[in-house]
Design a protein around this motif. Structure first.
Motif, mmCIF file in Angstrom:
data_model
loop_
_atom_site.group_PDB
_atom_site.id
_atom_site.type_symbol
_atom_site.label_atom_id
_atom_site.label_comp_id
_atom_site.label_asym_id
_atom_site.label_seq_id
_atom_site.Cartn_x
_atom_site.Cartn_y
_atom_site.Cartn_z
ATOM 1 N N GLY A 130 27.167 11.461 -2.853
ATOM 2 C CA GLY A 130 25.874 10.899 -2.479
ATOM 3 C C GLY A 130 25.428 11.338 -1.094
ATOM 4 O O GLY A 130 24.246 11.623 -0.866
ATOM 5 N N CYS A 131 26.379 11.401 -0.161
ATOM 6 C CA CYS A 131 26.045 11.821 1.210
ATOM 7 C C CYS A 131 25.567 13.272 1.243
ATOM 8 O O CYS A 131 24.583 13.598 1.917
ATOM 9 N N TYR A 132 26.262 14.149 0.532
ATOM 10 C CA TYR A 132 25.861 15.556 0.524
ATOM 11 C C TYR A 132 24.533 15.762 -0.208
ATOM 12 O O TYR A 132 23.692 16.554 0.220
ATOM 13 N N GLU A 133 24.334 15.048 -1.309
ATOM 14 C CA GLU A 133 23.066 15.191 -2.027
ATOM 15 C C GLU A 133 21.908 14.693 -1.171
ATOM 16 O O GLU A 133 20.830 15.312 -1.137
ATOM 17 N N LEU A 163 17.260 16.346 2.374
ATOM 18 C CA LEU A 163 16.596 16.405 3.671
ATOM 19 C C LEU A 163 16.473 17.851 4.161
ATOM 20 O O LEU A 163 15.431 18.254 4.689
ATOM 21 N N TYR A 164 17.535 18.656 3.988
ATOM 22 C CA TYR A 164 17.462 20.060 4.409
ATOM 23 C C TYR A 164 16.357 20.793 3.649
ATOM 24 O O TYR A 164 15.639 21.630 4.222
ATOM 25 N N ASP A 165 16.203 20.489 2.367
ATOM 26 C CA ASP A 165 15.117 21.093 1.589
ATOM 27 C C ASP A 165 13.761 20.659 2.135
ATOM 28 O O ASP A 165 12.827 21.470 2.243
ATOM 29 N N ALA A 166 13.640 19.368 2.476
ATOM 30 C CA ALA A 166 12.371 18.854 3.001
ATOM 31 C C ALA A 166 12.042 19.479 4.356
ATOM 32 O O ALA A 166 10.875 19.796 4.643
ATOM 33 N N SER A 183 19.172 9.199 14.099
ATOM 34 C CA SER A 183 19.728 8.194 13.192
ATOM 35 C C SER A 183 19.702 8.606 11.722
ATOM 36 O O SER A 183 20.337 7.956 10.887
ATOM 37 N N LEU A 184 18.989 9.687 11.380
ATOM 38 C CA LEU A 184 18.989 10.138 9.987
ATOM 39 C C LEU A 184 20.380 10.591 9.552
ATOM 40 O O LEU A 184 20.792 10.368 8.421
ATOM 41 N N SER A 185 21.075 11.280 10.453
ATOM 42 C CA SER A 185 22.489 11.652 10.257
ATOM 43 C C SER A 185 22.801 12.281 8.899
ATOM 44 O O SER A 185 23.686 11.804 8.182
ATOM 45 N N PRO A 186 22.099 13.350 8.503
ATOM 46 C CA PRO A 186 22.506 14.007 7.254
ATOM 47 C C PRO A 186 23.894 14.613 7.418
ATOM 48 O O PRO A 186 24.238 15.103 8.491
ATOM 49 N N ARG A 198 30.817 21.134 -5.715
ATOM 50 C CA ARG A 198 30.975 22.342 -4.914
ATOM 51 C C ARG A 198 29.985 23.419 -5.355
ATOM 52 O O ARG A 198 29.303 24.036 -4.525
ATOM 53 N N ASP A 199 29.872 23.642 -6.665
ATOM 54 C CA ASP A 199 28.964 24.673 -7.172
ATOM 55 C C ASP A 199 27.515 24.328 -6.858
ATOM 56 O O ASP A 199 26.707 25.210 -6.508
ATOM 57 N N SER A 200 27.172 23.061 -6.967
ATOM 58 C CA SER A 200 25.804 22.630 -6.658
ATOM 59 C C SER A 200 25.478 22.846 -5.187
ATOM 60 O O SER A 200 24.398 23.354 -4.840
ATOM 61 N N LEU A 201 26.411 22.477 -4.307
ATOM 62 C CA LEU A 201 26.174 22.645 -2.869
ATOM 63 C C LEU A 201 26.125 24.123 -2.488
ATOM 64 O O LEU A 201 25.317 24.530 -1.644
ATOM 65 N N ASN A 202 26.978 24.928 -3.094
ATOM 66 C CA ASN A 202 26.924 26.373 -2.870
ATOM 67 C C ASN A 202 25.539 26.917 -3.213
ATOM 68 O O ASN A 202 24.936 27.679 -2.442
#
Length: 424
Positions: free
Chosen positions: A290-293, A298-301, A331-334, A349-353
């Motif tokens: 959940g944290c990585y997703e 946020l990185y996409d945004a 405070s967003l702390s992604p 792992r594959d999704s994050l890659n």
């Protein structure tokens, strides 16, 4: 504590220097393999048996050097600190001004032919006494690097800057280059060499074309924060609780490493019970997912905001760097990309890659636009995009909420480094 037979073996080794050298060499090989595996898979997914398998020796053969996994982690981290200290000492002995010393250290630390060095992302996993030794060694290295930068400002070779922020950013680059191949599925030797050259050029002169000014950034990353206005709505209230839980867990994971944080640590920080956490997440792995997703959403945004608001390639990349810095410092702390990606479940792992690679490609496109419109001076656009996360991914490791430098001010510092480099 000596193991059975070990004392006799060490006495014999004193009589046979060749044997002592061979054993020292085997320990070095073990630490090299441990560093690589810790960077790729994390501490929790790597044991002495894994290192032994990588070396094609028995696990028993390594117990001569390491009492347990914690001892292996400690020695690997200690060696990383010793290598950095050696690089700093050599850079200082090279002579020259502050900029030359700073770049000499970075050049050594980024040497592509060097065996990967452990990223100090899980120091909190260590026992208290070991943790203190590593923390002090890392702090000494940071002070020495900061001293080079301060000397450069004094002798006029480095432009005025926040020396602590710049020293930590250089550490971030060195750390990120160690784990980039894992996150972006890149070829370690060839692309690491290219990334190292690009980082050194950025540190020296930045990526801005000659004569361009550092564009101001007026965008606040908190504009991308999801707001839950009607907390009397059951779904909105649940979503707000999940966001608070993920933000808190992400901040702790980012600061102390995933393996250095327990679910008890997270619930204590929240003032909640484990039952409340298990209401939303099955286990720690599900929480990390959940944290990585959340982070990559946020990185996409941020990337989309940079693409939309920037009028030139330079402006686009600067907005992206600034917003990412604000996010990590605020405070967003992604959850930043950390060591240990290959220790995650295969599907995650594959999704994050895939997501990390897509974002890198979007920054490549911004870079090409900047070179074409004359605002960016980048020789290797792909390497610049790959290495860019080093500007901000290390921030959670060193910055604290009460830091005198605000998130926006830190964003300004990092952007100036990105555009102008360190040279005066």
């Amino acid at each position: 504590m000596a193991k059975p037979g070990q004392k006799h073996e060490k006495h014999s080794a004193q009589a046979r220097p060749g044997l002592a050298a061979k054993r020292a060499s085997k320990r070095e090989v073990a630490l090299d393999q441990a560093a690589r595996l810790f960077n790729e898979r994390g501490i929790a997914s790597t044991g002495i048996a894994d290192v032994a398998a990588a070396m094609q020796v028995t696990r028993a053969a390594l117990y001569y050097y390491f009492d347990e996994r914690d001892d292996l982690v400690f020695q690997t981290y200690e060696r990383a600190c010793q290598i950095a200290a050696g690089d700093l000492e050599a850079a200082d002995e090279d002579g020259g001004n502050g900029l030359q010393k700073t770049l000499a250290f970075a050049r050594r630390a980024l040497t592509p032919e060097r065996t990967p060095v452990a990223v100090l992302s899980e120091v909190e996993h260590l026992k208290p006494a070991q943790r203190q030794i590593i923390a002090r060694a890392a702090a000494r290295n940071t002070r020495a690097l900061r001293g080079f930068i301060e000397r450069g400002v004094e002798d006029g070779s480095i432009r005025p800057c926040d020396a602590e922020a710049m020293a930590q950013t250089i550490t971030g680059f060195v750390s990120w280059i160690q784990i980039t191949p894992t996150w972006l599925n890149s070829q370690e030797t060839e692309q690491r060499a290219r990334d190292s050259v690009q980082v050194l050029e950025l540190l020296r002169r930045g990526v801005g074309a000659p004569g361009v000014q550092v564009p101001p950034v007026h965008v606040d990353v908190n504009e991308l924060r999801t707001h839950y206005d009607n907390l009397f709505d059951r779904d909105a209230a649940a979503a707000a609780k999940i966001e608070t839980l993920l933000a808190t867990a992400s901040r702790l994971f980012g600061r102390r490493g995933i393996d250095g944080v327990s679910l008890d640590d997270i619930t204590a920080e929240l003032g909640a019970t484990k039952g409340a956490l298990y209401h939303y997440f099955e286990d720690k792995t599900d929480l990390v997912r959940g944290c990585y997703e959340r982070a990559f959403d946020l990185y996409d945004a941020i990337t989309a905001r940079a693409e939309k608001l920037g009028q030139t390639g330079l402006e686009q990349t600067v907005i992206g760097v600034h917003l990412n810095t604000q996010a990590q410092a605020g405070s967003l702390s992604p959850l930043a990309p950390l060591a240990g990606l290959r220790g995650l479940p295969d599907d995650l792992r594959d999704s994050l890659n895939a997501r990390a690679t897509r974002i890198s490609k979007r920054y490549e496109a911004m870079g090409r636009r900047g070179v074409k419109d004359g605002t960016l001076n980048i020789d290797d656009i792909q390497a610049a995009a790959r290495s860019g996360a080093g500007l901000f991914a290390w921030i959670p490791k060193w910055r604290r909420e009460n830091d005198a430098l605000s998130a926006r001010a830190l964003g300004d510092e990092v952007v100036r480094l990105y555009v102008r480099g360190l040279a005066a």
